[in-house]
Design an enzyme around this catalytic site. Structure first.
Site, PDB file in Angstrom:
ATOM      1  N   ARG A  87      30.905 104.267  48.590  1.00  0.00           N
ATOM      2  CA  ARG A  87      31.806 104.791  49.620  1.00  0.00           C
ATOM      3  C   ARG A  87      32.731 103.681  50.101  1.00  0.00           C
ATOM      4  O   ARG A  87      32.279 102.574  50.433  1.00  0.00           O
ATOM      5  CB  ARG A  87      31.011 105.339  50.805  1.00  0.00           C
ATOM      6  CG  ARG A  87      31.859 105.540  52.053  1.00  0.00           C
ATOM      7  CD  ARG A  87      31.147 106.223  53.194  1.00  0.00           C
ATOM      8  NE  ARG A  87      31.609 105.748  54.485  1.00  0.00           N
ATOM      9  CZ  ARG A  87      32.798 105.988  55.023  1.00  0.00           C
ATOM     10  NH1 ARG A  87      33.684 106.716  54.350  1.00  0.00           N
ATOM     11  NH2 ARG A  87      33.117 105.506  56.212  1.00  0.00           N
ATOM     12  N   ILE A  88      34.027 103.958  50.129  1.00  0.00           N
ATOM     13  CA  ILE A  88      34.993 103.040  50.729  1.00  0.00           C
ATOM     14  C   ILE A  88      35.696 103.789  51.857  1.00  0.00           C
ATOM     15  O   ILE A  88      36.237 104.865  51.659  1.00  0.00           O
ATOM     16  CB  ILE A  88      35.999 102.472  49.701  1.00  0.00           C
ATOM     17  CG1 ILE A  88      36.727 103.577  48.941  1.00  0.00           C
ATOM     18  CG2 ILE A  88      35.285 101.547  48.720  1.00  0.00           C
ATOM     19  CD1 ILE A  88      37.825 103.060  48.016  1.00  0.00           C
ATOM     20  N   GLY A  89      35.623 103.207  53.047  1.00  0.00           N
ATOM     21  CA  GLY A  89      36.195 103.879  54.204  1.00  0.00           C
ATOM     22  C   GLY A  89      36.663 102.883  55.239  1.00  0.00           C
ATOM     23  O   GLY A  89      36.720 101.677  54.987  1.00  0.00           O
ATOM     24  N   THR A  90      36.984 103.385  56.406  1.00  0.00           N
ATOM     25  CA  THR A  90      37.414 102.529  57.503  1.00  0.00           C
ATOM     26  C   THR A  90      36.365 102.537  58.605  1.00  0.00           C
ATOM     27  O   THR A  90      35.503 103.412  58.657  1.00  0.00           O
ATOM     28  CB  THR A  90      38.757 103.005  58.083  1.00  0.00           C
ATOM     29  OG1 THR A  90      38.632 104.373  58.493  1.00  0.00           O
ATOM     30  CG2 THR A  90      39.864 102.885  57.051  1.00  0.00           C
ATOM     31  N   SER A 203      40.004  98.945  60.543  1.00  0.00           N
ATOM     32  CA  SER A 203      41.334  99.476  60.852  1.00  0.00           C
ATOM     33  C   SER A 203      41.708  99.299  62.319  1.00  0.00           C
ATOM     34  O   SER A 203      42.887  99.316  62.672  1.00  0.00           O
ATOM     35  CB  SER A 203      41.401 100.960  60.495  1.00  0.00           C
ATOM     36  OG  SER A 203      40.406 101.682  61.205  1.00  0.00           O
ATOM     37  N   ASP A 204      40.694  99.142  63.172  1.00  0.00           N
ATOM     38  CA  ASP A 204      40.960  98.892  64.583  1.00  0.00           C
ATOM     39  C   ASP A 204      39.768  98.162  65.188  1.00  0.00           C
ATOM     40  O   ASP A 204      38.668  98.189  64.631  1.00  0.00           O
ATOM     41  CB  ASP A 204      41.248 100.190  65.337  1.00  0.00           C
ATOM     42  CG  ASP A 204      40.139 101.214  65.197  1.00  0.00           C
ATOM     43  OD1 ASP A 204      39.650 101.673  66.224  1.00  0.00           O
ATOM     44  OD2 ASP A 204      39.754 101.560  64.059  1.00  0.00           O
TER      45      ASP A 204
END
Length: 233
Positions: A87-90, A203-204
């Site tokens: 899984r690649i995500g933020t 991402s934040d």
């Protein structure tokens, strides 16, 4: 075919990269794979198979949250014999050890969800990734000169209403960020004897309130896509 995937048996390769957003799956297929073809589109949750540098690989969306993610992981493994799931995500960072654009290799996932307790007869499950996949990710990051951060993630069932006063406690226990799927992914893979790993791009930052622009998110995500494809290829 399953209730949520209309690919034919054999359409998926043993190695599959997962993204929550099906549009990211389409983006990877169009910009990074050769001979990519769409193999499933039920509920617009897209899946593709193709080649990266001659190596066959598949891509699949899984939606948001543990419930959605584990549906797709279960069907990929049980029906389509997928062996390795990445899984690649933020994620949103909660630790001073990580900043915007950093890529985190998730070595353990705590959670406020009850799904793993239900799965594990109300005991605490150690939701951890496969060692071989973790080693490959670490070695590939070194080769690509990517400063891979390593640590725990907190998987939450909540996007908007997570208890912000818990951030300090999570950071104390070396939790680097918060996302919504890793604990479920790891538990399902363990149950089905599959290999799984989660990589998250920051991402934040939930403490400093910094955040990437949409363009910066794409550029940051591209680095993680390359890392994922290189380690799976």
């Amino acid at each position: 075919m399953t209730p949520h995937i209309n690919a034919k048996i054999g359409d998926f390769h043993p190695q599959c990269i997962l993204c929550g957003d099906p549009l990211r799956v389409s983006y990877i297929a169009k910009n990074f794979l050769q001979d990519a073809r769409e193999i499933t589109n039920v509920r617009n949750m897209l899946g593709f198979s193709g080649k990266y540098k001659g190596k066959e690989i598949s891509l699949m969306g899984h939606g948001m949250g543990i419930a959605s993610c584990t549906i797709y992981v279960t069907e990929l493994v049980k029906t389509y014999q997928v062996k390795e799931l990445l899984r690649i995500g933020t994620c949103g960072a909660i630790s001073p050890k990580v900043g915007l654009r950093d890529i985190i290799m998730v070595t353990g996932a705590s959670t406020d969800s009850k799904t793993n307790r239900i799965r594990f007869l109300n005991h605490d499950l150690s939701a951890t990734p496969d060692f071989e996949l973790s080693l490959r990710a670490y070695q590939t990051a070194k080769r690509l000169e990517i400063d891979l951060k390593v640590g725990n993630i907190f998987t939450s069932d909540f996007f908007y209403s997570f208890e912000t006063h818990a951030f300090d406690l999570l950071a104390k226990y070396n939790h680097l960020g918060i996302e919504m799927e890793a604990a479920g992914l790891y538990a399902t893979a363990m149950e089905l004897s599959a290999k799984a790993l989660c990589l998250c791009s920051v991402s934040d930052h939930l403490i400093t309130k910094e955040a990437l622009s949409p363009k910066e998110r794409i550029e940051s995500f591209n680095n993680m896509i390359i890392l994922a494809l290189e380690m799976m290829g």
